[in-house]
Design an enzyme around this catalytic site. Sequence first.
Site, mmCIF file in Angstrom:
data_model
loop_
_atom_site.group_PDB
_atom_site.id
_atom_site.type_symbol
_atom_site.label_atom_id
_atom_site.label_comp_id
_atom_site.label_asym_id
_atom_site.label_seq_id
_atom_site.Cartn_x
_atom_site.Cartn_y
_atom_site.Cartn_z
ATOM 1 N N ALA A 1 1.441 -5.870 4.609
ATOM 2 C CA ALA A 1 0.377 -6.695 4.036
ATOM 3 C C ALA A 1 0.926 -7.898 3.283
ATOM 4 C CB ALA A 1 -0.487 -5.856 3.103
ATOM 5 N N ASN A 2 2.210 -7.817 2.905
ATOM 6 C CA ASN A 2 2.805 -8.862 2.065
ATOM 7 C C ASN A 2 3.765 -9.781 2.817
ATOM 8 O OD1 ASN A 2 1.518 -7.959 -0.273
ATOM 9 N ND2 ASN A 2 3.176 -6.589 -0.838
ATOM 10 N N CYS B 1 12.825 -7.445 -1.069
ATOM 11 C CA CYS B 1 14.051 -6.768 -0.627
ATOM 12 C C CYS B 1 15.052 -7.772 -0.076
ATOM 13 C CB CYS B 1 13.725 -5.696 0.410
ATOM 14 S SG CYS B 1 12.924 -6.296 1.924
ATOM 15 N N ASN C 1 6.103 5.056 -0.559
ATOM 16 C CA ASN C 1 7.546 5.241 -0.358
ATOM 17 C C ASN C 1 8.378 4.654 -1.495
ATOM 18 O OD1 ASN C 1 7.308 6.603 2.063
ATOM 19 N ND2 ASN C 1 7.479 4.766 3.319
ATOM 20 N N THR D 1 4.326 -3.418 2.602
ATOM 21 C CA THR D 1 5.260 -4.426 3.117
ATOM 22 C C THR D 1 4.590 -5.290 4.175
ATOM 23 O OG1 THR D 1 7.152 -2.979 2.686
ATOM 24 C CG2 THR D 1 7.470 -4.765 4.277
#
Length: 313
Positions: free
Chosen positions: A170-171, A132, A14, A168
């Site tokens: 996984a992090n 983000c 994405n 996202t």
Amino acid sequence: MSNTLKVAIVGSGNIGTDLMIKVMRNSKHLQMLAMVGIDPNSDGLARAKRLGVATTHEGVEGLIRMQEFKDIDLVFDATSATAHIKNHDLLRTAKPAIRHVDLTPAAIGPYCVPVVNGADYIDTLNVNMVTCGGQATIPIVAAVSRVAKVHYAEIVASIASKSAGPGTRANIDEFTETTSKAIEVVGGAAKGRAIIILNPAEPPLLMRDTVYVLSEMADQKGVETSILKMVADVQAYVPGYRLKQRVQFDVIPEDAPLNIPGHGRFSGLKTSVFLEVEGAAHYLPAYAGNLDIMTSAAMATAERMAEAIIKTR
């Protein structure tokens, strides 16, 4: 003399696909040369092919073997923190002077938030775009820091569950660690804390960010003016970034201090800022403001690098 910087995007999910569309539609100084993935059936690679962009589904190893690689000046990495470490090593070995704009929380290079410290890293070969939540909230912490010493800053980033892909999710640990550290290093807080919430609401909600800043006493009008100026600066490259309501202030008196974990007793000025980030919907839905602010910040950073490099050619 070329007036563009030729770029590749590693990661056809994405974020990478949205970034590709932004570069091809809106960039003045960046030229898409290659899209790199590991899934031959990914929508990102298929879309890139339709747009005439060279592709490989063999990862960075495949990119290095591509004919286009010799012309690439800069690589955006939109994979994961773990993958970026490997990608960075491979690319740096193959082409030592290649630039990396890292959209993962790997933080090999310095943290970069365009409106706060982007000008400091024009010549840096690897810059990290934090997260983000960091891109949305660190400018606010920095805005307060311009007026008063910040002792503690806490941010809560709430994003639509549907906008959080495998990378996202996984992090998550890296998100909190990287964002917390960048609140201190870039935002100027003595102590930073970050929390992320994946909101499963249907229909999906826009990204919301809450910023709590505890600082020494300062003129409230001056703090608010600094914040409003910072919001306008972010809107220059993220139009959907906005205050949800007016800046809120609370005076914490000395005889009734707050107890801050890891900091101790606090009295002074508490500033509360409530933000909303709506995506531009270039590729992703408008509710995915968390992804939009990352790709927009990454492109703004690369544009500034490109302008500097082009002037020297």
